[in-house]
Scaffold this motif. Structure first.
Motif, PDB file in Angstrom:
ATOM      1  N   THR A   1      32.968  43.976  45.771  1.00 39.94           N
ATOM      2  CA  THR A   1      33.288  43.734  44.553  1.00 39.94           C
ATOM      3  C   THR A   1      34.681  43.208  44.230  1.00 39.94           C
ATOM      4  OG1 THR A   1      33.819  45.831  43.966  1.00 39.94           O
ATOM      5  CG2 THR A   1      31.494  45.332  43.400  1.00 39.94           C
ATOM      6  N   ASN A   2      35.594  43.627  45.195  1.00 41.66           N
ATOM      7  CA  ASN A   2      36.810  43.277  44.942  1.00 41.66           C
ATOM      8  C   ASN A   2      37.348  42.588  46.318  1.00 41.66           C
ATOM      9  OD1 ASN A   2      36.624  45.399  42.701  1.00 41.66           O
ATOM     10  ND2 ASN A   2      38.754  44.994  42.594  1.00 41.66           N
TER      11      ASN A   2
ATOM     12  N   THR B   1      38.129  37.557  45.239  1.00 43.19           N
ATOM     13  CA  THR B   1      38.539  37.782  43.860  1.00 43.19           C
ATOM     14  C   THR B   1      40.137  37.571  43.940  1.00 43.19           C
ATOM     15  OG1 THR B   1      38.925  40.005  44.387  1.00 43.19           O
ATOM     16  CG2 THR B   1      36.927  39.212  43.593  1.00 43.19           C
ATOM     17  N   ASN B   2      40.769  37.719  44.603  1.00 37.54           N
ATOM     18  CA  ASN B   2      42.415  37.613  44.710  1.00 37.54           C
ATOM     19  C   ASN B   2      42.992  36.420  45.207  1.00 37.54           C
ATOM     20  OD1 ASN B   2      41.879  40.829  44.971  1.00 37.54           O
ATOM     21  ND2 ASN B   2      43.281  40.665  43.375  1.00 37.54           N
TER      22      ASN B   2
ATOM     23  N   ALA C   1      32.882  32.514  45.834  1.00 38.19           N
ATOM     24  CA  ALA C   1      33.733  33.638  44.972  1.00 38.19           C
ATOM     25  C   ALA C   1      32.638  34.017  43.736  1.00 38.19           C
ATOM     26  CB  ALA C   1      34.630  33.222  44.470  1.00 38.19           C
TER      27      ALA C   1
ATOM     28  N   MET D   1      30.457  37.315  42.472  1.00 39.06           N
ATOM     29  CA  MET D   1      30.767  38.033  41.254  1.00 39.06           C
ATOM     30  C   MET D   1      29.376  38.627  41.010  1.00 39.06           C
ATOM     31  SD  MET D   1      32.553  35.250  39.049  1.00 39.06           S
ATOM     32  CE  MET D   1      32.167  35.841  37.439  1.00 39.06           C
TER      33      MET D   1
ATOM     34  N   ALA E   1      29.638  42.342  41.083  1.00 44.46           N
ATOM     35  CA  ALA E   1      30.645  43.026  40.358  1.00 44.46           C
ATOM     36  C   ALA E   1      30.148  44.479  39.623  1.00 44.46           C
ATOM     37  CB  ALA E   1      31.119  41.954  39.137  1.00 44.46           C
TER      38      ALA E   1
ATOM     39  N   SER F   1      33.372  49.622  41.022  1.00 46.03           N
ATOM     40  CA  SER F   1      34.583  49.099  40.271  1.00 46.03           C
ATOM     41  C   SER F   1      35.690  49.961  40.764  1.00 46.03           C
ATOM     42  CB  SER F   1      34.317  48.955  38.945  1.00 46.03           C
ATOM     43  OG  SER F   1      35.542  49.135  38.196  1.00 46.03           O
TER      44      SER F   1
END
Lengths: 373, 196
Positions: free
Chosen positions: B16-17, B22-23, B183, B187, B190, B194
């Motif tokens: 998820t991250n 994501t970044n 990416a 998602m 997601a 979290s």
């Protein structure tokens, strides 16, 4: 109150700096210890020319450094930083793959035939290299500055009396690498030998001062009696032994040193041999050695000297020689289709123009040698 | 301090991250080294190892050196120094024990020093106030996430070699587009777990 505040702030700064300093020092210490333990490859075999000269060297060093330590002096100008591309040798086995730092200096053909930059190859295992016979004869010389003389406003003639070894055996057109100190260790700079080969106990150089140049600044500021170290001789030019072959020397700027060597050596051995010297300068104040060569031409009727000035003559300047670029002078004076060998020394555009003229006169490219700078 | 378990953080950091998807950290070596699966695996492994180890080292330095002496403003420069030194160490280690990987990674091994994902992982650990076990999980997960992303990308790019890509999109542009699509696909994870 204010004072106390400033004291606290100052204390914080000091603590920050000290803690960061302490951290970097301890990290560096850890790395040094790790290097001792990890980068230890034991003793490796270094084989030169298939068993001609087997050596045992400590692993972990670069090939260039190991060869230097074993008194084999591969030409290198940058001191092993991988920025000059001079230290090319053939590594037949044990060199590992070609590194990205080398690819810029190697042609496809060289890569196919296992040519490597000796300063980038690290010895990790037994290694097998091929080094030209000439390079194995290169020695490290120590010498004393005998005399230093201004030839023009920015060119000096430097004579070095050899100490150890006391004699040098070289061919005309070869060069030496002078060791000059620099802020990050010694570097080597190449200079052609201008003294004739029969003067075996001196090496004379003709050095133009390059603003900011490490080698030329060092040499120009030397005092008589100071010690100078250099390695040599290097270079592949071989003068044609057949006295019926005419020699053509074309130089520009300060590209005089190898010509002077060739011409004096030539007339020492073959007083009747035919030879042309073309030398290009910009103005009258750049002209040097002209009188000396005219005197030589007086003694040897087959020696012809042509100097040409490329800049427009000044009001007060007096000149009865050629004008214009030197390749035009060569075009004007040389008869076509004579058996010749040519040696050129000067800036790349000059070399290119002169090569074209000489090829038109019927000299094959295998008989044209040049030093570009 | 968040109470999420280290295992959840590890899974979250991969899916998820994902630090890359994501970044968008560590893009330069991601684009440059994702042409071949072999190199991508090597670099992914090296990044995972370096990221896990530097998060642990930086955790210790932050909590036992910087915080007690109120030197939190030094975090960035200290973390960078630690990462640089550690990468040097890994380089020596890989050169000694796996010359093949060393030559395959070539210039990209020292470039891990300036891989922003590594510094990013250490900084996220501080911002998100992880405890030690959580930090280890996060560092390892973020590294694995980066490795998974570059591996997927390398696979896609090897397939793309045989596709008919319009000329202006060949090379880096199509790689960027594919990264974006990748990416978006991530998602989909997601809602799973979290971490902010």
């Amino acid at each position: 109150m204010n004072c106390l505040c400033m004291g606290i702030v100052f204390g914080e700064y000091l603590l920050s700096i000290l803690s960061f300093g302490g951290l970097t020092v301890s990290l560096a210490a850890i790395l040094i210890v790790a290097e001792r333990l990890l980068v230890n490859y034991g003793t490796c075999k270094l084989d030169i020319n298939a068993g001609q000269k087997p050596l045992e060297v400590p692993g972990g060093q670069t090939l260039l450094a190991s060869l230097y330590a074993s008194q084999i002096f591969i030409p290198s100008a940058c001191g092993g930083k991988g920025s000059c591309g001079h230290c090319k040798i053939t590594v037949t086995a044990g060199g590992g793959p070609v590194l990205p730092t080398e690819t810029a200096y190697l042609s496809r053909k060289e890569m196919r035939s296992n040519v490597r930059l000796a300063c980038q190859v690290k010895i990790r295992e037994d290694i097998y290299v091929r080094i030209p016979e000439d390079m194995l004869n290169v020695r490290m010389f120590t010498s004393t500055l005998e005399s230093i003389k201004d030839l023009t406003h920015d060119i000096k003639q430097i004579r070095l009396a050899l100490n150890d070894p006391a004699e040098i055996s070289h061919r005309p057109g070869q060069y030496v690498q002078v060791q000059a100190p620099s802020s990050d260790g010694p570097v080597f700079r190449a200079y052609s030998i201008s003294s004739p080969t029969y003067e075996s106990n001196v090496v004379e150089l003709v050095v133009r001062l390059v603003p900011g140049g490490i080698g030329s600044t060092y040499l120009h500021n030397l005092q008589v009696g100071q010690a100078v170290s250099f390695t040599g001789p290097y270079g592949e030019f071989v003068l044609n032994d057949d006295p019926s072959v005419e020699i053509v020397c074309v130089g520009g700027g300060c590209g005089m040193a190898p010509m002077k060597n060739i011409i004096y050596t030539l007339y020492h051995r073959w007083p009747e041999r035919s030879c042309w010297l073309f030398f290009g300068c910009r103005t009258v104040r750049d002209v040097f050695y002209l009188g000396q060569f005219q005197e030589l031409a007086g003694k040897h009727s087959n020696f012809h000297v042509v100097y040409a000035l490329s800049d427009k003559l000044g009001e007060d300047e007096d000149w009865d020689g050629e004008t214009g670029f030197i390749h035009l002078a060569a075009d004007k004076h040389l008869e076509p289709n004579v058996r010749r060998q040519a040696f050129l020394c000067g800036p790349p555009p000059m070399i290119e123009a002169v090569t074209r003229v000489l090829e038109e006169k019927g000299i094959g490219s295998q008989d044209i040698f040049y030093d570009e700078f | 301090m968040s109470q999420t378990s280290a295992l959840v953080i590890l899974i979250a950091a991969i899916f998820t991250n994902n630090i890359l998807l994501t970044n968008f950290l560590g893009m330069c070596s991601f684009i440059a080294c994702s042409r071949q699966i072999g190199t991508a695996v090597g670099l992914g492994t090296a990044v995972t190892f370096v990221m896990t180890m530097t998060t642990v080292l930086n955790y210790a330095i932050y909590h036992f050196v910087l915080m007690p002496h109120r030197l939190a403003h030094m975090t960035f420069i200290v973390f960078i120094a630690v990462i640089a030194a550690f990468v040097q160490f890994v380089e020596m280690f890989v050169e000694r024990f796996s010359p093949r990987l060393y030559f395959a990674l070539g210039i990209f091994l020292p470039l891990i020093t300036v891989n922003c994902a590594i510094l990013g992982a250490s900084l996220f650990m501080i911002i998100r106030q992880y405890n030690f076990v959580q930090s280890v999980g996060f560092g390892f997960g973020a590294g694995l996430g980066w490795a998974v992303a570059i591996l997927l990308m390398a696979g896609l790019r090897q397939k793309m070699r045989y596709s008919n890509i319009p000329e202006p999109f060949q090379g880096v542009p199509i790689a960027m587009v594919v990264t974006g699509v990748l990416a978006m696909a991530f998602m989909g994870f997601a809602g799973m777990v979290s971490i902010q």
